[in-house]
Design an enzyme around this catalytic site. Structure first.
Site, short mmCIF file in Angstrom:
data_model
loop_
_atom_site.label_atom_id
_atom_site.label_comp_id
_atom_site.label_asym_id
_atom_site.label_seq_id
_atom_site.Cartn_x
_atom_site.Cartn_y
_atom_site.Cartn_z
CG LEU A 120 -1.69 35.71 8.27
CD1 LEU A 120 -2.67 36.22 7.03
CD2 LEU A 120 -1.86 36.57 9.42
CG HIS A 121 -2.59 30.80 3.73
ND1 HIS A 121 -2.42 30.11 4.73
CD2 HIS A 121 -3.66 29.96 3.15
CE1 HIS A 121 -3.00 29.10 4.93
NE2 HIS A 121 -3.90 29.04 3.97
CE1 TYR A 122 -7.96 38.01 3.72
CE2 TYR A 122 -5.71 38.74 4.01
CZ TYR A 122 -7.23 38.78 4.44
OH TYR A 122 -7.46 39.75 5.37
#
Ligand SMILES: [Zn+2]
Length: 169
Positions: A120-122
């Site tokens: 996951l990554h913003y």
């Protein structure tokens, strides 16, 4: 055009990444930065990369170091560190790029448009007046590789300063 957050386009852009070996968020493991991987920052919990296939100039990706795909699997200290780094990134981008707004978001799962669903990554995407023209943005995607190293050099000292501030504590 009111809604500028278009995760499906993001997926399209990320999809065009050449098949990289391993996970892009684990490039340069053990280093606090690595230009080749566009890694601007790494501490024990968080990495910050410049997106190689950006939606806009200086499009950042902020991820936990740990290879985890679901926001619900984050430890509390990782959640806090992710949010803190999001704020720091906004400050740094404001200082250097003078955007008038930001899109900040996260695509959870392939169906939602995540290009790297396993980690996951913003996305932190700075925005400027008039940058929403679709063709302009697409054209920019092709021309950005010439500028991305300049952007990296510009942002790196500020991210590394964050790291030295942390180590001093
Ligand atoms: Zn990973």
């Amino acid at each position: 055009m009111k809604n500028l957050w278009t995760p499906w386009r993001m997926a399209y852009i990320e999809e065009k990444a050449p098949s990289e070996k391993g996970c892009i968020f684990e490039a340069g493991t053990g280093k606090s930065y690595e230009k080749e991987s566009l890694l601007l920052y790494r501490d024990a919990l968080i990495v910050v990369l410049l997106n190689r296939f950006p939606y806009a100039n200086a499009h950042l990706l902020i991820a936990p170091c740990r290879h985890v795909g679901d926001i619900c699997d984050l430890y509390e200290e990782e959640s806090a560190a992710l949010f803190d780094m999001t704020k720091e990134s906004v400050t740094i981008l404001r200082k250097h790029k003078n955007p008038v707004g930001f899109n900040i978001g996260l695509n959870l799962g392939t169906v939602a448009g995540a290009g790297h669903p396993e980690h996951l990554h913003y996305h932190v995407v700075p925005r400027w007046e008039g940058d929403h023209n679709f063709m302009t943005v697409l054209a920019e995607v092709r021309t950005i590789p010439e500028h991305i190293e300049n952007t990296f050099d510009q942002l790196l000292p500020d991210f590394q300063e964050l790291l030295s501030l942390k180590e001093d504590k």
